[in-house]
Design a protein around this motif. Structure first.
Motif, PDB file in Angstrom:
ATOM      1  N   THR A  15       7.600  28.179  11.540  1.00 37.67           N
ATOM      2  CA  THR A  15       8.349  28.295  12.793  1.00 37.67           C
ATOM      3  C   THR A  15       7.830  29.494  13.577  1.00 37.67           C
ATOM      4  OG1 THR A  15       9.980  29.762  11.828  1.00 37.67           O
ATOM      5  CG2 THR A  15      10.440  27.390  11.693  1.00 37.67           C
ATOM      6  N   TRP A  16       8.275  29.588  14.835  1.00 42.95           N
ATOM      7  CA  TRP A  16       7.883  30.737  15.658  1.00 42.95           C
ATOM      8  C   TRP A  16       8.294  32.039  14.973  1.00 42.95           C
ATOM      9  CZ3 TRP A  16      10.333  34.817  18.160  1.00 42.95           C
ATOM     10  CH2 TRP A  16       9.571  35.490  19.124  1.00 42.95           C
ATOM     11  N   ALA A  17       9.523  32.070  14.464  1.00 39.72           N
ATOM     12  CA  ALA A  17      10.034  33.290  13.848  1.00 39.72           C
ATOM     13  C   ALA A  17       9.242  33.647  12.584  1.00 39.72           C
ATOM     14  CB  ALA A  17      11.515  33.134  13.523  1.00 39.72           C
ATOM     15  N   GLN A  18       8.930  32.643  11.777  1.00 39.42           N
ATOM     16  CA  GLN A  18       8.141  32.910  10.566  1.00 39.42           C
ATOM     17  C   GLN A  18       6.750  33.435  10.921  1.00 39.42           C
ATOM     18  OE1 GLN A  18       8.517  28.960   8.839  1.00 39.42           O
ATOM     19  NE2 GLN A  18       9.578  29.801   7.057  1.00 39.42           N
ATOM     20  N   THR A  19       6.142  32.821  11.934  1.00 38.17           N
ATOM     21  CA  THR A  19       4.801  33.259  12.327  1.00 38.17           C
ATOM     22  C   THR A  19       4.837  34.688  12.847  1.00 38.17           C
ATOM     23  OG1 THR A  19       4.405  30.979  12.994  1.00 38.17           O
ATOM     24  CG2 THR A  19       2.751  32.572  13.617  1.00 38.17           C
ATOM     25  N   MET A  20       5.864  35.000  13.628  1.00 41.13           N
ATOM     26  CA  MET A  20       6.031  36.362  14.109  1.00 41.13           C
ATOM     27  C   MET A  20       6.155  37.333  12.937  1.00 41.13           C
ATOM     28  SD  MET A  20       5.788  37.303  16.972  1.00 41.13           S
ATOM     29  CE  MET A  20       5.837  37.477  18.581  1.00 41.13           C
ATOM     30  N   ARG A  21       7.029  36.963  12.009  1.00 42.55           N
ATOM     31  CA  ARG A  21       7.363  37.884  10.922  1.00 42.55           C
ATOM     32  C   ARG A  21       6.202  38.111   9.949  1.00 42.55           C
ATOM     33  NH1 ARG A  21      11.912  36.819   6.373  1.00 42.55           N
ATOM     34  NH2 ARG A  21      11.167  38.433   4.955  1.00 42.55           N
ATOM     35  N   TYR A  22       5.535  37.038   9.571  1.00 40.19           N
ATOM     36  CA  TYR A  22       4.514  37.191   8.529  1.00 40.19           C
ATOM     37  C   TYR A  22       3.119  37.426   9.076  1.00 40.19           C
ATOM     38  CZ  TYR A  22       8.204  35.372   5.584  1.00 40.19           C
ATOM     39  OH  TYR A  22       9.389  35.197   4.946  1.00 40.19           O
ATOM     40  N   ILE A  23       2.875  36.989  10.315  1.00 40.41           N
ATOM     41  CA  ILE A  23       1.497  37.012  10.802  1.00 40.41           C
ATOM     42  C   ILE A  23       1.308  37.955  11.989  1.00 40.41           C
ATOM     43  CG2 ILE A  23      -0.352  35.601  11.791  1.00 40.41           C
ATOM     44  CD1 ILE A  23       0.972  33.284  10.075  1.00 40.41           C
ATOM     45  N   VAL A  24       2.099  37.786  13.042  1.00 38.87           N
ATOM     46  CA  VAL A  24       1.834  38.559  14.259  1.00 38.87           C
ATOM     47  C   VAL A  24       2.328  40.003  14.128  1.00 38.87           C
ATOM     48  CG1 VAL A  24       2.234  38.725  16.747  1.00 38.87           C
ATOM     49  CG2 VAL A  24       1.851  36.490  15.691  1.00 38.87           C
ATOM     50  N   MET A  25       3.596  40.172  13.716  1.00 38.99           N
ATOM     51  CA  MET A  25       4.160  41.526  13.705  1.00 38.99           C
ATOM     52  C   MET A  25       3.443  42.478  12.740  1.00 38.99           C
ATOM     53  SD  MET A  25       6.190  41.796  16.107  1.00 38.99           S
ATOM     54  CE  MET A  25       7.620  42.812  16.222  1.00 38.99           C
ATOM     55  N   PRO A  26       3.088  42.059  11.525  1.00 33.80           N
ATOM     56  CA  PRO A  26       2.379  43.013  10.663  1.00 33.80           C
ATOM     57  C   PRO A  26       1.083  43.521  11.299  1.00 33.80           C
ATOM     58  CG  PRO A  26       3.092  41.111   9.395  1.00 33.80           C
ATOM     59  CD  PRO A  26       3.346  40.788  10.841  1.00 33.80           C
ATOM     60  N   GLN A  27       0.398  42.639  12.016  1.00 32.27           N
ATOM     61  CA  GLN A  27      -0.835  43.072  12.681  1.00 32.27           C
ATOM     62  C   GLN A  27      -0.518  43.935  13.899  1.00 32.27           C
ATOM     63  OE1 GLN A  27      -3.947  40.004  13.173  1.00 32.27           O
ATOM     64  NE2 GLN A  27      -2.518  38.636  12.151  1.00 32.27           N
ATOM     65  N   ALA A  28       0.507  43.547  14.649  1.00 28.35           N
ATOM     66  CA  ALA A  28       0.883  44.326  15.828  1.00 28.35           C
ATOM     67  C   ALA A  28       1.305  45.728  15.402  1.00 28.35           C
ATOM     68  CB  ALA A  28       2.015  43.630  16.582  1.00 28.35           C
ATOM     69  N   PHE A  29       2.024  45.795  14.293  1.00 27.91           N
ATOM     70  CA  PHE A  29       2.517  47.093  13.841  1.00 27.91           C
ATOM     71  C   PHE A  29       1.367  48.056  13.563  1.00 27.91           C
ATOM     72  CE2 PHE A  29       4.153  50.052  10.609  1.00 27.91           C
ATOM     73  CZ  PHE A  29       5.097  50.660  11.408  1.00 27.91           C
ATOM     74  N   LYS A  30       0.330  47.541  12.900  1.00 30.05           N
ATOM     75  CA  LYS A  30      -0.845  48.374  12.651  1.00 30.05           C
ATOM     76  C   LYS A  30      -1.441  48.865  13.960  1.00 30.05           C
ATOM     77  CE  LYS A  30      -2.949  46.259   8.752  1.00 30.05           C
ATOM     78  NZ  LYS A  30      -4.170  45.625   8.261  1.00 30.05           N
ATOM     79  N   ALA A  31      -1.496  47.970  14.931  1.00 30.30           N
ATOM     80  CA  ALA A  31      -2.140  48.312  16.205  1.00 30.30           C
ATOM     81  C   ALA A  31      -1.360  49.377  16.965  1.00 30.30           C
ATOM     82  CB  ALA A  31      -2.289  47.056  17.069  1.00 30.30           C
ATOM     83  N   ILE A  32      -0.057  49.457  16.735  1.00 29.31           N
ATOM     84  CA  ILE A  32       0.733  50.387  17.554  1.00 29.31           C
ATOM     85  C   ILE A  32       1.031  51.702  16.852  1.00 29.31           C
ATOM     86  CG2 ILE A  32       1.797  48.514  18.849  1.00 29.31           C
ATOM     87  CD1 ILE A  32       4.364  49.022  17.303  1.00 29.31           C
ATOM     88  N   ILE A  33       0.462  51.937  15.692  1.00 29.91           N
ATOM     89  CA  ILE A  33       0.711  53.219  15.022  1.00 29.91           C
ATOM     90  C   ILE A  33       0.323  54.412  15.913  1.00 29.91           C
ATOM     91  CG2 ILE A  33       0.011  54.703  13.084  1.00 29.91           C
ATOM     92  CD1 ILE A  33       0.069  52.225  11.329  1.00 29.91           C
ATOM     93  N   PRO A  34      -0.879  54.422  16.526  1.00 30.75           N
ATOM     94  CA  PRO A  34      -1.217  55.588  17.354  1.00 30.75           C
ATOM     95  C   PRO A  34      -0.247  55.809  18.535  1.00 30.75           C
ATOM     96  CG  PRO A  34      -3.185  54.344  16.823  1.00 30.75           C
ATOM     97  CD  PRO A  34      -2.022  53.514  16.372  1.00 30.75           C
ATOM     98  N   PRO A  35       0.052  54.796  19.374  1.00 28.23           N
ATOM     99  CA  PRO A  35       1.001  55.061  20.457  1.00 28.23           C
ATOM    100  C   PRO A  35       2.409  55.393  19.961  1.00 28.23           C
ATOM    101  CG  PRO A  35       0.351  52.752  20.457  1.00 28.23           C
ATOM    102  CD  PRO A  35      -0.544  53.457  19.504  1.00 28.23           C
TER     103      PRO A  35
END
Lengths: 239, 218
Positions: free
Chosen positions: B129-149
């Protein structure tokens, strides 16, 4: 297995599909060819509703995709392989493959890993289970992507230009995996420029241009005796 | 003039207690701001226009007005509306959290947008689902990307908490002011206050650098 009835698709004012009708039978390997921008990838992406048609029906395994509840069920039954692999870079190869079976099929981790390792052996990458995608070559990544899709035990596999982003020497390793799948009887729809593949395992070739299916037939018919002028022109450029 | 070290030594315990409170309020504000920002960023992806509009109003309102004014609004103006006074600690944390959330939601939005669309498509094509994809795939990668800001936001918020001194909340800056009112040692005490802030913000920089190294190696 897959029916598309009068499918139209527009992106804004740009009409990309103009009445697609097709029927993919179980066990068929349908190859879609056509110039870039012809809409061939969009045809494929409508089959699992990654693109929602503007009008028309897409029916997969008896389920009409215009019913919202059917969409995720159909997607679980339809594997898709992308031009740019789209592996999950933050997960190991094994986790890439086991994620969906665990979350959707509610498989245990052990069971999902057992299946994943079998599939990795099948695509010749059993020693790469613990690698991360970026440690693999393009051809290896695409084979992992195929294994990931197969882990859901799909009834149909969709391939969207699976070898177009690969260095030439890696094309054959991916095609070999696909040929084996075809020989095992997997139903496949493949958008590709690999005419050799189409000739060897394709049961039917569709030529798509300007949002319509202009010609279809066995690979032999389409490649050797194309009747449509534009098919002739296209083939003369690529063969 | 001469630099009176004894002023600093005598008052360092008071200042350090203030620093602990500054750290507390910063961690609370950034922590709450993180969740507010994440929820706002996800809501901003909603297909309902009204939800996106509400998020946009929130972000523009709290990013476009001074934190100082927001602190005044919550501490002085809000009690007039609800008919009940608000404890300075609650007012300070609330103002800083909501303010930080507005910035963090923009950071998250950029982080989510930086993830290739193919990732969402791959997840959805597997039947997630959209929520599962967000939780397991998109957000973990996004989180890494936003550590510096996020690190920048953490540092900025630590300094901005000095503004809550205006409602009498005794964090580091306010304690400095109180000591100076008693001793007239402006130069010594402000120097000490500045150095304590600097040590704290440098520590955060180090922490962020550590996290970046840790997450980028894979």
């Amino acid at each position: 297995m897959i029916k598309m009835i009068d499918v139209y698709k527009s992106f804004g004012k740009n009409e990309v599909l103009k009445g697609i009708n097709l029927h993919v039978e179980r066990g068929e390997v349908v190859v879609i060819i056509g110039p870039s921008g012809s809409g061939k990838s969009t045809v494929l992406r409508c089959m699992n509703y990654l693109e929602e048609p503007t009008s028309g029906d897409v029916i997969v395994d008896g389920m009409n995709l215009n019913v919202k509840e059917n969409i995720n069920n159909v997607r679980a039954e339809v594997g898709m392989v992308f031009q740019r692999f789209n592996l999950f870079p933050h997960m190991t190869v094994l986790d890439n493959i086991t994620l969906a079976p665990q979350k959707i099929r509610k498989m245990s981790k052990e069971e999902a890993e057992k299946i994943a390792l079998e599939l990795l052996a099948k695509v010749g990458l059993q020693d790469k289970a613990d690698s991360y995608p970026q440690q693999l070559s393009g051809g290896q990544q695409q084979r992992v992507a195929i294994a990931r899709a197969l882990a859901m035990k799909p009834k149909v596999m969709l391939f969207d230009e699976p070898t177009s982003a690969l260095d030439p020497e890696m094309v054959s390793e991916v095609l070999d995996v696909m040929k084996n799948l075809a020989k095992e009887g997997m139903t496949m729809v493949v958008v590709t420029h690999e005419m050799g593949f189409a000739k060897e395992v394709g049961t039917r070739v569709l030529f798509v241009d300007e949002g319509k299916i202009l010609e279809e037939g066995t690979p032999k018919d389409v490649f050797e005796h194309p009747t449509n002028e534009r098919t002739q022109l296209f083939l003369s450029k690529i063969l | 003039m001469s630099f009176d070290w004894s002023l600093i030594w005598d008052n360092i315990p008071i200042l350090l207690q203030g620093a602990v409170i500054t750290i507390q309020i910063t961690v609370m504000a950034v922590g709450c701001g993180f969740f507010i920002g994440m929820i706002a960023a996800l809501a901003n992806l909603s297909r309902f226009k009204i939800v996106r509009l509400l998020v946009k109003c929130y972000v523009e309102l709290f990013r476009g007005t001074p934190l100082l004014v927001q602190i005044f609004m919550i501490y002085f103006a809000l009690p007039m509306v609800i008919g009940q006074s608000i404890n300075p600690y609650v007012a300070a944390v609330t103002a800083c959290s909501i303010n930080s959330g507005a910035y963090v939601s923009e950071i998250f939005r950029a982080g989510i947008q930086s993830i290739d669309k193919g990732q969402m498509e791959a997840g959805r094509s597997l039947g997630l689902t959209w929520a599962q994809t967000m939780r397991y795939i998109v957000m973990p990668q996004a989180f890494k990307a936003i550590i510096p800001p996020l690190g920048n936001e953490f540092i900025a918020m630590m300094k901005d908490t000095s503004l809550v001194s205006v409602i009498g909340f005794e964090e580091l800056t306010r304690r400095g002011q109180l000591i100076i009112a008693r001793t007239y040692g402006s130069f010594e005490i402000w120097t000490a206050v500045a150095i304590i802030y600097l040590v704290m913000t440098l520590s955060i920089s180090q922490l962020v650098a550590f996290l970046e190294r840790r997450y980028n190696i894979k």
